[in-house]
Design a protein around this motif. Structure first.
Motif, PDB file in Angstrom:
ATOM      1  N   UNK A  94       1.503  -6.015  12.908  1.00 57.72           N
ATOM      2  CA  UNK A  94       1.341  -5.767  11.479  1.00 57.72           C
ATOM      3  C   UNK A  94       2.094  -6.799  10.667  1.00 57.72           C
ATOM      4  N   UNK A  95       3.327  -7.067  11.088  1.00 64.17           N
ATOM      5  CA  UNK A  95       4.168  -7.980  10.316  1.00 64.17           C
ATOM      6  C   UNK A  95       3.566  -9.380  10.279  1.00 64.17           C
ATOM      7  N   UNK A 100      -0.595  -8.757   5.659  1.00 63.65           N
ATOM      8  CA  UNK A 100       0.789  -8.525   5.239  1.00 63.65           C
ATOM      9  C   UNK A 100       1.445  -9.834   4.816  1.00 63.65           C
ATOM     10  N   UNK A 101       1.124 -10.895   5.544  1.00 61.28           N
ATOM     11  CA  UNK A 101       1.720 -12.200   5.215  1.00 61.28           C
ATOM     12  C   UNK A 101       1.249 -12.701   3.860  1.00 61.28           C
ATOM     13  N   UNK A 102       0.071 -12.254   3.464  1.00 61.34           N
ATOM     14  CA  UNK A 102      -0.492 -12.703   2.184  1.00 61.34           C
ATOM     15  C   UNK A 102       0.298 -12.133   1.011  1.00 61.34           C
ATOM     16  N   UNK A 103       0.747 -10.897   1.139  1.00 60.60           N
ATOM     17  CA  UNK A 103       1.465 -10.272   0.035  1.00 60.60           C
ATOM     18  C   UNK A 103       0.485  -9.589  -0.903  1.00 60.60           C
ATOM     19  N   UNK A 104       0.753  -9.679  -2.195  1.00 59.11           N
ATOM     20  CA  UNK A 104      -0.136  -9.050  -3.185  1.00 59.11           C
ATOM     21  C   UNK A 104      -1.485  -9.745  -3.143  1.00 59.11           C
TER      22      UNK A 104
ATOM     23  N   UNK B  61       3.608   2.510   3.871  1.00 58.20           N
ATOM     24  CA  UNK B  61       2.771   2.140   2.742  1.00 58.20           C
ATOM     25  C   UNK B  61       3.137   0.728   2.328  1.00 58.20           C
ATOM     26  N   UNK B  62       2.159  -0.163   2.300  1.00 55.28           N
ATOM     27  CA  UNK B  62       2.450  -1.556   1.981  1.00 55.28           C
ATOM     28  C   UNK B  62       1.702  -1.928   0.717  1.00 55.28           C
ATOM     29  N   UNK B  63       2.438  -2.245  -0.359  1.00 51.31           N
ATOM     30  CA  UNK B  63       1.821  -2.646  -1.625  1.00 51.31           C
ATOM     31  C   UNK B  63       0.740  -1.644  -2.031  1.00 51.31           C
ATOM     32  N   UNK B  64       1.119  -0.361  -2.000  1.00 50.28           N
ATOM     33  CA  UNK B  64       0.260   0.754  -2.405  1.00 50.28           C
ATOM     34  C   UNK B  64      -0.870   1.065  -1.440  1.00 50.28           C
TER      35      UNK B  64
END
Lengths: 188, 230
Positions: A94-95, A100-104, B61-64
């Motif tokens: 996952x990490x 996840x690496x992309x972020x928002x 929960x990751x970024x909602x």
């Protein structure tokens, strides 16, 4: 030649002192120092051990490059099965996943693939939970067919909103993205 | 008469032998954590859509966006597939239900490929509870219902979940982070909206059922021959 070498050595020392991992610089050093015979410090060819005393970063780089070479050889010879045998935990996967690496998701550029077309609506899957639906652009419209890869600017991974009087969010089961254009294939 | 007795012993063996092993059909080799991860099974809905009872199955929960715990999913999926295999081995009728229109064709063709049944269209109220009236007397109801999505088109729980519980029919269901897992016998926390995820589930169920049916044929030949020889 030696003057050039000196200039390269100086810059390498500077990098060492500044502790900046500048691999290209060291690669450059390696290329030039292979011709010399132990004149430059940190020479990775077979110099007598008494002579060389590698600084902290140079030692670490040498160790890392040896490990990398060994890993590459191992991976090349044994094949994919060896690396897949090493069990990676879900947390690790996952990490290090692109999501996840992309972020928002806002304003990130992603590559998607069109998997369905309804007249002018293109259903594009970019690897998230949901697909996005974009209008066929006026430019190069006929090039957008099933299977084409396109560039997208993501806005949201899932369109949800809480309406008045509702207990849970209402979801549209779709992502939101802006179509930037076709993925230009690199010239070979 | 001796032949009849031997046949009975043989058939007992066929039914009791699989129950002695925890993984008689070797289903753990069909899928791995990496396969589930690549099929995007761990992705859930946004935090606002979360069902209270799914919190136990969430990794976080990751970024909602809710992330389901794939370690728990692996265990639940193993148990669900094992149960499905045992039902198929004992010649049970399996019904696949999903109201997700995107995958209706996929599920129906998968059901046809493994010789079982699918109902991915509008569910009439009394299909299970009023079957004797709607289909005539003595109709055989499914022995297992597999939900590839437990919600209907208006995001409410599918009627069949409650009706199967009423009719004592065991259920296997893929529950996303906005579903209610309480009425299902074997809930499997997982993504039910992405294409790759549903394709993976279809592939796994199809392989499980085919494996179980092949095993049954093998066992019948084996114990049939044995009782003949003895």
């Amino acid at each position: 030649m030696s003057a050039l070498c000196k200039a390269v050595c100086v810059s390498k020392r500077a990098a060492e002192l500044a502790r900046i991992p500048c691999r290209s610089l060291l690669g450059f050093t390696k290329h030039y120092s292979s011709g010399e015979t132990g004149e430059t410090p940190g020479n990775e060819e077979g110099t007598p051990p008494a002579e060389k005393r590698l600084g902290g970063f140079a030692a670490a780089f040498e160790l890392h490059s040896d490990l990398q070479q060994k890993h590459d050889i191992a991976a090349a010879t044994v094949g994919k099965t060896a690396s897949s045998k090493k069990k990676q935990s879900f947390a690790y996967l996952l990490k290090h996943s692109p999501l996840v690496q992309m972020g928002t998701a806002k304003d990130k550029v992603a590559v998607g693939k069109i998997f369905h077309i309804v007249n002018d609506d293109l259903y594009i899957d970019f690897g998230g939970k949901f697909h996005c639906v974009c209008k066929r652009p006026a430019v190069d419209g006929e090039k957008y067919q099933r299977g084409s890869r396109v560039r997208l600017r993501l806005v949201d991974l899932e369109l949800t909103s809480r309406f008045l009087g509702a207990k849970t969010d209402t979801t549209l089961l779709e992502a939101d993205a802006v179509l930037l254009g076709l993925l230009e294939s690199k010239p070979k | 008469m001796a032949v009849g007795l031997l046949k009975k012993v043989g058939s007992d063996k066929i039914l009791t032998e699989p129950l002695k092993h925890p993984d008689f059909f070797h289903l753990s080799e069909l899928f791995s954590l990496k396969d589930l991860f690549d099929a995007r099974v761990h992705l859930g809905h946004k935090i606002g859509c979360r069902h209270r009872l799914m919190e136990q199955y969430l990794f976080g929960c990751r970024l909602e966006q809710d992330i389901l715990d794939l370690d728990q999913t692996m265990e639940h999926l193993q148990q669900a597939l094992n149960f499905t295999a045992h039902v198929a081995y004992r010649r049970g009728i399996i019904l696949f239900v999903s109201r997700n229109r995107q995958f209706t064709h996929l599920i129906e063709s998968m059901a046809r490929d493994c010789g079982e049944y699918a109902h991915c269209r509008y569910w009439q109220g009394g299909l299970l509870t009023n079957a004797n009236v709607q289909y005539g007397k003595g109709v055989r109801l499914p022995d297992l219902i597999v939900f590839l999505s437990t919600l209907n088109n208006v995001f409410q729980q599918h009627v069949a979940v409650r009706d199967a519980a009423k009719m004592n029919i065991p259920t296997v269901g893929i529950v996303d982070s906005n579903c209610n897992p309480s009425l299902l016998t074997y809930p499997v926390p997982g993504n039910d909206d992405s294409g790759p995820a549903v394709e993976l589930y279809c592939k796994l169920f199809r392989m499980t059922i085919n494996r179980a049916k092949d095993k049954r044929r093998q066992m019948e030949i084996l114990y049939g021959l044995k009782s003949q020889n003895d």
